[in-house]
Design a protein around this motif. Sequence first.
Motif, PDB file in Angstrom:
ATOM      1  N   UNK A  35       0.819  -1.203   0.000  1.00  0.00           N
ATOM      2  CA  UNK A  35       0.000   0.000   0.000  1.00  0.00           C
ATOM      3  C   UNK A  35       0.852   1.252   0.000  1.00  0.00           C
ATOM      4  N   UNK A  36       0.287   2.312  -0.511  1.00  0.00           N
ATOM      5  CA  UNK A  36       0.883   3.640  -0.442  1.00  0.00           C
ATOM      6  C   UNK A  36       0.029   4.508   0.482  1.00  0.00           C
ATOM      7  N   UNK A  46      -2.697   8.849   5.758  1.00  0.00           N
ATOM      8  CA  UNK A  46      -3.867   8.214   5.152  1.00  0.00           C
ATOM      9  C   UNK A  46      -3.449   7.312   3.991  1.00  0.00           C
ATOM     10  N   UNK A  47      -4.219   6.266   3.776  1.00  0.00           N
ATOM     11  CA  UNK A  47      -3.931   5.378   2.658  1.00  0.00           C
ATOM     12  C   UNK A  47      -4.354   6.046   1.355  1.00  0.00           C
ATOM     13  N   UNK A  95       3.954   0.672   2.392  1.00  0.00           N
ATOM     14  CA  UNK A  95       3.633  -0.249   3.479  1.00  0.00           C
ATOM     15  C   UNK A  95       3.463  -1.643   2.903  1.00  0.00           C
ATOM     16  N   UNK A  96       4.136  -2.614   3.525  1.00  0.00           N
ATOM     17  CA  UNK A  96       4.030  -4.012   3.094  1.00  0.00           C
ATOM     18  C   UNK A  96       3.419  -4.825   4.229  1.00  0.00           C
ATOM     19  N   UNK A 103       2.142  -8.758  10.873  1.00  0.00           N
ATOM     20  CA  UNK A 103       3.062  -7.612  10.898  1.00  0.00           C
ATOM     21  C   UNK A 103       3.065  -6.848   9.574  1.00  0.00           C
ATOM     22  N   UNK A 104       3.325  -5.575   9.674  1.00  0.00           N
ATOM     23  CA  UNK A 104       3.469  -4.738   8.497  1.00  0.00           C
ATOM     24  C   UNK A 104       4.764  -3.937   8.622  1.00  0.00           C
ATOM     25  N   UNK A 105       5.284  -3.545   7.498  1.00  0.00           N
ATOM     26  CA  UNK A 105       6.595  -2.901   7.436  1.00  0.00           C
ATOM     27  C   UNK A 105       6.481  -1.602   6.645  1.00  0.00           C
TER      28      UNK A 105
END
Length: 116
Positions: A35-36, A46-47, A95-96, A103-105
Amino acid sequence: QVHVVESGGGLVQPGGSLRLSCVASGSIVRFDAMRWYRQAPGKERDVVASTGTDGTHYADSVKGRFTISRDNGKNMVFLQMNNLKTEDTATYYCNALYYWGGPEYWGQGTQVTVSS
């Protein structure tokens, strides 16, 4: 361990275009979503756009102007931004997401400035 790096930000005039790139490298072979997000000074993060096992989604403010794409084999995600507006000025973050609920990175962010 996962390392996320964005690139491609810069200064562009209103109506111009930029292409952001993001690569997620490390021990995870595939992410459920990439995601950005963006964050302008004094505002929340915000996404902007996302792509993953739940499909592709865009914030209303960028629909028809931004396109997200992904190279699954390289764990890369791109954001093509056209017809940029001054209100698109922000730091853009990649964002991964490893798996839903997991978990997200995050990357360190890349600055996009739209100004004449």
